[in-house]
Every structure is written in C-alpha cells, then in structure tokens.
Design an enzyme around this catalytic site. Structure first.
Site, PDB file in Angstrom:
ATOM      1  CB  THR A  46      -0.922   0.016   1.236  1.00 32.89           C
ATOM      2  OG1 THR A  46      -1.635  -1.210   1.296  1.00 32.89           O
ATOM      3  CG2 THR A  46      -1.898   1.167   1.173  1.00 32.89           C
ATOM      4  CE1 TYR A 109     -17.125  -0.069  -1.357  1.00 30.38           C
ATOM      5  CE2 TYR A 109     -17.842  -1.972  -2.609  1.00 30.38           C
ATOM      6  CZ  TYR A 109     -18.038  -0.679  -2.191  1.00 30.38           C
ATOM      7  OH  TYR A 109     -19.157   0.002  -2.592  1.00 30.38           O
ATOM      8  CE1 TYR A 135      -1.307  -4.449   6.592  1.00 30.39           C
ATOM      9  CE2 TYR A 135      -1.285  -4.106   4.219  1.00 30.39           C
ATOM     10  CZ  TYR A 135      -1.228  -3.595   5.505  1.00 30.39           C
ATOM     11  OH  TYR A 135      -1.104  -2.246   5.701  1.00 30.39           O
ATOM     12  NE  ARG A 140      -3.778   1.706   4.194  1.00 32.50           N
ATOM     13  CZ  ARG A 140      -3.671   2.827   3.472  1.00 32.50           C
ATOM     14  NH1 ARG A 140      -4.491   3.037   2.465  1.00 32.50           N
ATOM     15  NH2 ARG A 140      -2.741   3.716   3.753  1.00 32.50           N
ATOM     16  CE  LYS A 164       2.152  -3.956   7.269  1.00 30.85           C
ATOM     17  NZ  LYS A 164       2.289  -3.154   6.016  1.00 30.85           N
ATOM     18  CB  ILE A 206       5.920  -5.122   7.426  1.00 29.94           C
ATOM     19  CG1 ILE A 206       6.409  -6.564   7.242  1.00 29.94           C
ATOM     20  CG2 ILE A 206       5.894  -4.394   6.077  1.00 29.94           C
ATOM     21  CD1 ILE A 206       5.502  -7.417   6.369  1.00 29.94           C
TER      22      ILE A 206
END
Length: 291
Positions: A46, A109, A135, A140, A164, A206
């Site tokens: 990202t 989404y 992740y 997000r 992550k 990370i």
C-alpha cells in the site's frame, strides 16, 4: 522463517515531477535500507501507491529493486485484492523469481465473513508458488481478520507462514500471539506498537517509518527481540514523535515528506493522494533536523 524476523520496510515509490517512476531515487532508497540494518524489503505494498501504478510500472519497480538489492536482503511482494479469482490469476501469471514471499491483504470493501476470508486465503495459498504472509488492516479493508481465524489458517494452510497485524490493537495482537503455533510469524504492521508487540512475542515489523530511520528503528526491533526493553524503549520514544507526524495526513504523504527532507526522493504523490500540508511538512522537517 528467520528471513522475516526483525525489521522489514514497506518501500515507497519515488516519483519524478512528471509523476513517472524515479528509478535512481528508488535505487538510492533500497541501498539506504541495505546499508542500515533493515532485514527485508516489501515491494508494491500500500505504501508504494500500488493502486495507482500500471502493470508496466510494477514490472519496472520489481526489476529495479531486484537488481539493486542483488540478493542481499529477502524480498516480499504485495499481491492481494478483493476479487479472489483475480488474485489467484495474478499469482499464477506473475514472475515471482527473486521474491521470497507474498504479502496478501485481507479482502477489502466486500466485507466477507470470517469463513469467506479463510476460503480466500486458502485459494491464494494453493495458487502461490511462494510462502504467504497475511495482512490484516481493518482501517483500510473494513473487516477484521480475527485471531481465531488466523489460528485456523496457521494450522490448516501450511503455506501461510505469518501475518502482518495492523489492527492497531495490542490486546488483539497478544491474543493472536498466544493462539498461533510458535513458528507462525506475528509481525507488527503498526509502527507505534511495534516494540510492545515484539516484547510480547511478536517477530518484528513491516514498517513505514523504518525506511526513514532504518538504523535506529531496526536497532530498536533487535533490542526488543533480545528482550532488552529499557534500551529499546529509549529508541522508541526518540522515534515515536515522527511516527505520529508521518501518519497525521495519511500514508505515504508523511514518509515521502520525511524522505524528501533527507534527500532520498522527491516529495511527489499520485492522485487521489496529495502532499502533506505545508505546516505538517515543516514539522517533519524540524523533527529530522533535530533527530
């Protein structure tokens, strides 16, 4: 597994003033990480503004980083999405030579159930020629990959080697660490709670800020992994104000302002992202000067 213990950094994509990829700046950024104690590099995440890059640009970035790194650090590539079939196809068709693992974001989404997330990652693991790191970033994706689901994935899908974890919730992180097998990597995805997560049994980070202060941040993580909390926290509190600053107006606006101040790349972003405001840039620049 040891390859992804310590400090990984999610590299930005430097842009020229005409918003083409700035290859020399990307090479400079990679070299900065290699020379200052970073343990591995994460490509096209990202932070790289990957959503705004063409397929040709992604290939350019991959090839540039592979060549400049020249086998010195392990490389992780970001490949994920909310259309499972598309991600599977990308994994099958992409040239992943030179990469050691895939970082794949939980579907965004769509807001799938936990079963849907499990089946998504099962399909990805079956298609991936490389080990997979999950992740989880609910801010997000609008859905949270729960510790119980991660534990199920860890125990039933061997190709998934870690996560992550970027929910920003230290309690959830500790629950996760307590549930998963000991060799499953729980990696912080939040710079501000990297140290407490590491001290609680996590395997490092990370990071975004790590590419701005690679020597100091990677040293902090190494101290945390060694259980040296006192010295590690001294570094944490030295770096912490910059973490708040670089995320104040979103990522990667802040880190690009910081890297520009350090002369590593220009402070350019692609729409819909914009540069940090002048006032925030000034605060970041002041911090760098005083660091």
């Amino acid at each position: 597994m040891d390859a992804f213990t310590g400090t990984g950094v999610a590299l930005v994509t430097p842009f020229n003033d005409d918003l083409t990829v700035d290859v020399p700046a990307l090479e400079k950024l990679v070299e900065e990480q290699v020379q200052n104690g970073i343990d591995y590099l994460v490509v096209l995440g990202t932070t790289a503004e990957s959503a705004t890059l063409t397929s040709e640009e992604k290939e350019l970035i991959k090839n540039t980083i592979i060549a400049k790194n020249n086998g010195r650090l392990p490389l992780v590539i970001g490949i994920g999405g909310n259309n499972t079939m598309d991600v599977v196809e990308e994994l099958k068709s992409s040239g992943l030579e030179g990469f050691d693992a895939v970082l794949s974001v939980s579907p965004y989404y769509n807001k799938p159930t936990q079963e849907g997330i499990f089946q998504h990652f099962k399909a990805i693991a079956e298609a991936s020629p490389k080990p997979v790191i999950l992740y989880n970033v609910p801010g997000r994706t609008a859905s949270n990959l729960l510790p119980e689901t991660v534990n199920r994935i860890a125990r039933e899908i061997p190709k998934v080697i870690g996560i992550k974890e970027a929910a920003g919730d230290i309690v959830q992180a500790m629950q996760l660490i307590s549930l998963v097998p000991k060799d499953f990597l729980v990696i912080s995805g939040d710079d501000m709670i990297t140290l407490p997560m590491t001290l609680a049994g996590g395997k490092g980070v990370i990071s975004v800020i790590g590419q701005g202060f690679p020597a100091e941040f990677s040293k902090m993580v190494k101290l945390g992994l060694a259980g040296n909390s006192k010295e590690a926290y001294q570094l944490h509190y030295k770096i912490a104000p910059s973490i708040s600053l670089i995320f104040a107006e979103g990522n990667p606006a802040g880190i690009k302002a910081l890297l520009a101040k350090k002369g590593i790349c220009k402070n350019n972003l692609r729409l819909p992202l914009v540069k940090a405001t002048a006032s925030l840039q000034q605060k970041i620049e002041d911090f760098v000067e005083q660091f």
